[in-house]
Design a protein around this motif. Structure first.
Motif, short mmCIF file in Angstrom:
data_model
loop_
_atom_site.label_atom_id
_atom_site.label_comp_id
_atom_site.label_asym_id
_atom_site.label_seq_id
_atom_site.Cartn_x
_atom_site.Cartn_y
_atom_site.Cartn_z
N THR A 181 0.85 3.61 2.16
CA THR A 181 1.34 3.78 3.53
C THR A 181 2.53 2.88 3.79
N GLN A 182 2.45 1.65 3.34
CA GLN A 182 3.57 0.71 3.53
C GLN A 182 4.81 1.16 2.76
N THR B 43 -6.46 -6.77 8.93
CA THR B 43 -7.42 -5.73 8.52
C THR B 43 -7.12 -5.29 7.09
N LYS B 44 -8.02 -4.49 6.53
CA LYS B 44 -7.85 -4.02 5.15
C LYS B 44 -6.61 -3.16 5.00
N LYS B 45 -6.18 -2.49 6.08
CA LYS B 45 -5.01 -1.62 6.00
C LYS B 45 -3.73 -2.37 5.65
N ALA B 46 -3.73 -3.68 5.87
CA ALA B 46 -2.51 -4.45 5.68
C ALA B 46 -2.31 -4.92 4.25
N GLU C 206 -2.74 -3.66 12.70
CA GLU C 206 -3.20 -3.70 11.31
C GLU C 206 -3.31 -5.12 10.77
N SER D 24 -8.26 -6.26 -2.13
CA SER D 24 -9.32 -6.77 -1.26
C SER D 24 -9.80 -8.15 -1.69
N LYS E 56 -2.82 -4.66 -0.14
CA LYS E 56 -2.96 -3.83 -1.33
C LYS E 56 -4.31 -4.05 -2.01
N ILE F 178 4.08 -3.06 8.68
CA ILE F 178 2.72 -3.46 9.07
C ILE F 178 2.68 -3.45 10.59
N THR G 53 0.84 -1.19 0.00
CA THR G 53 0.00 0.00 0.00
C THR G 53 0.88 1.25 0.00
#
Length: 642
Positions: free
Chosen positions: A258-259, A283-286, A280, A290, A288, A276, A256
């Protein structure tokens, strides 16, 4: 002529009379302790000075691999292409490969030679390779698979001195849950952690000593591999993170934004940065994506192997590594929340960074861009640029296993010795350098006490002890920690600290690493190189400590008063000679030191030294600093109070 001959004969007779009058009774000498014990002569491939010879050669294998990991049935499926380069002086009619997943079958040699009660090298028996579509230069090839070896036959011999051939095949296997403490899978709350090693067919080494090295993969014996470049891709479900040997080639496709930002920050940070975060994970934040799948692409150059870890459960962090010549790399750690914590894996990247930086500065620059520590169901196992360490390790235990496994990047990843036969050339050398790394880390937070060499006495006096030179698969597993790790490491500490001294040893040891970096040394190459650079005949040491089961027992046997001082009688009661460092203490409190060379033992097991002094002698002590693993401390000291 006659007169000269008569003069010579007369002179020789005179010398004989002199020596007879002044010599003691002739006794059996100790020449056998100092003689050579293996063929260490040089040739065009390996010189007597312990260097690659003018015609030294080494074959090479470059790999392209694409695999998919299925986390529902725990399988790996993929394709492999190998570019094999024959630099040897002979033509090859076939090529041998290691297919080591075949160890995980009911009838493998490794399974059938495992004791009924099991041991550290337990393995599942429901695995093994399914190999198909084997080709040579695009044409179907004849091949034979026997246990953990695969022989591919060539229609035309592969020419010598640089000819190339392309091998390709498809393969699949079920990932074992128990992978002989080297690879496998672990179930944690957020999913499985996969530790993938020995995961693709690998070319066996063809060398100038044995030809094809095709020892089966049984258990304790590890690996011996050719160097080459690797380009590999791992396809996994979208919510799985992959960390691997080498450099990630497509971070923008799998990470992502953020990553990616955290990755850049970590690459410049001395302190650990999360890629990570713990909260996280899952969760979806982890992730790229879905849904669907991701392909993680890695490359690594001039390496003998690659490994990777994959999981949905990974916390992932990293920090900058400072390497010689202004270069830098990245230390990384991947671990589940069960391993999280400041007393545990939260410090893993700190440990990894410290180990790599220490060895790079002291011995040889780390050649890779990344060093990745993966928490897994593996006690501790090393691969180039990546280690698997126990997910349960904490504190000193985690430092010790992390430091040890990354130390292996120098032995045998950089210096490519044959682990299948000579475990001491990687485990022992690595344990030796770990001693200094541990003492240096964080002002001695986790000090090594290996310099206390007499700690291994209980093993040295065991009737069941075995020699360092035993092959690991032959050695009793109860002894392997000593034969492969501690005894050779103690021997090198003894050589550095007591026999040669730090300056001579360090110069020789670093020269050995530099000389044999990315090559295949044999034991004789190590012995020859150390001797030639240090300038010392060490036959007696190699033979006694590394290739024998004898022990050191040196004694201060007697002290008698003489008109001008004291006669010190010394004895060698063991099977290994050694220089004698003596300390003298006098009645007035003053002291003197004396270093007697190992050659005092060449003529026999007793030696007398006249200490000329007007002072009154109170004590004579051998090895006051206890640097020598002498098995009998009771005879090391003579004192006037005895």
């Amino acid at each position: 002529m006659y007169a000269k001959k008569s003069s010579l004969l007369g002179y020789l007779a005179f010398l004989a009379l002199i020596f007879t009058a002044h010599s003691q009774e002739v006794k059996q000498n100790n020449q056998s302790l100092f003689d050579g014990f293996m063929n260490r002569g040089g040739n065009v491939y390996r010189t007597a000075s312990g260097k690659p010879g003018p015609e030294y050669w080494q074959n090479r294998a470059n790999y392209e691999i694409e695999v998919e990991l299925n986390d529902e049935d725990h399988t790996i499926t993929g394709n492999l292409t190998i570019e094999y380069i024959n630099n040897s002086p002979e033509k090859l009619d076939f090529i041998w490969l290691y297919v080591e997943q075949n160890r995980f079958t009911e009838n493998s040699r490794g399974t059938l030679t495992t004791p009924p009660g099991g041991n550290r090298y337990n393995g599942d028996t429901r695995g093994g390779y399914d190999i198909s579509n084997v080709q040579v230069d695009g044409d179907n090839a004849e091949y034979l698979i026997d246990d953990t070896r695969m022989q591919i036959f060539l229609k035309e011999p592969l020419k010598d001195q640089g000819d190339e051939v392309e091998l390709s095949m498809s393969f699949s296997f079920t990932i074992p849950e128990e992978g002989m403490d080297r690879m496998g899978r672990l179930k944690v709350e957020e999913g499985w952690i996969y530790a993938l090693a020995q995961w693709y067919p690998r070319v066996a080494v063809f060398d100038d000593v044995t030809g094809w090295n095709v020892e089966p993969y049984l258990g304790a014996g590890e690996f011996y591999l050719e160097y080459g470049n690797y380009d590999y891709k791992v396809t996994v479900p979208y919510d799985m993170i992959v960390v691997g040997s080498g450099q990630l080639q497509n971070p923008k496709e799998v990470l992502t934004k953020t990553q990616l930002n955290r990755w850049e920050k970590a690459s410049e940070s001395e302190k650990t940065v999360y890629i990570i975060q713990p909260e996280e994970v899952g969760t979806k934040k982890a992730y790229k994506k879905s849904s669907g799948k991701n392909t993680w692409h890695f490359k690594m150059e001039n390496t003998r192997d690659v490994a990777f870890g994959a999981s949905k459960a990974f916390i992932w962090d990293a920090a900058k590594m400072n390497l010689p010549n202004g270069k830098k790399g990245m230390a990384q750690s991947a671990y589940p929340k069960e391993s999280d914590g400041q007393e545990a894996w939260t410090r893993s990247t700190e440990y990894t960074k410290a180990a790599i930086e220490f060895y790079s500065k002291k011995y040889y620059p780390y050649p890779y861009k990344n060093a990745v520590n993966v928490a897994a169901a593996v006690g501790g196992m090393e691969y180039p640029g990546l280690s698997f360490c126990s997910w349960k390790s904490k504190g000193a235990s985690l430092w010790g296993v992390t430091d040890h496994e990354f130390g292996h990047n120098w032995f045998p990843m950089i210096v490519g010795s044959n682990e299948r036969k000579y475990a001491w050339m990687d485990e022992g050398f690595n344990t030796f350098i770990n001693h200094y790394s541990s003492n240096a880390f964080n002002n001695g937070e986790y000090p090594s006490h290996l310099e206390k060499t007499r700690q291994i006495k209980p093993y040295l006096i065991k009737d069941s002890r075995e020699g360092i030179d035993n092959y690991p698969d032959v050695t009793n597993l109860r002894n392997l920690g000593y034969t492969a790790y501690y005894k050779p490491a103690v021997g090198l500490i003894l050589l550095r600290e007591y026999i040669l001294g730090e300056e001579r040893f360090d110069r020789a040891f670093k020269s050995y690493i530099k000389t044999w970096a990315f090559k295949h040394p044999q034991p004789a190459d190590f012995f020859n190189h150390i001797e030639n650079v240090a300038g010392e005949d060490l036959n007696w040491f190699w033979k006694g400590w590394f290739y024998g089961n004898e022990n050191i027992d040196l004694a201060v046997e007697d002290v008698s008063k003489k008109e001008n001082g004291y006669m010190i009688t010394l004895a060698n009661k063991g099977g290994i000679p050694m220089p004698m460092k003596l300390n003298f203490t006098f009645e007035d409190g003053s002291t003197e030191k004396l270093n007697l060379p190992v050659e005092i033992w060449q003529r026999g097991d007793s030696w007398e030294y006249l200490l000329e002094t007007p002072k009154k002698l109170e004590k004579v002590e051998f090895d006051k600093m206890k640097q020598v693993p002498d098995i009998n401390s009771s005879n090391d000291v003579w004192s006037i109070s005895n």
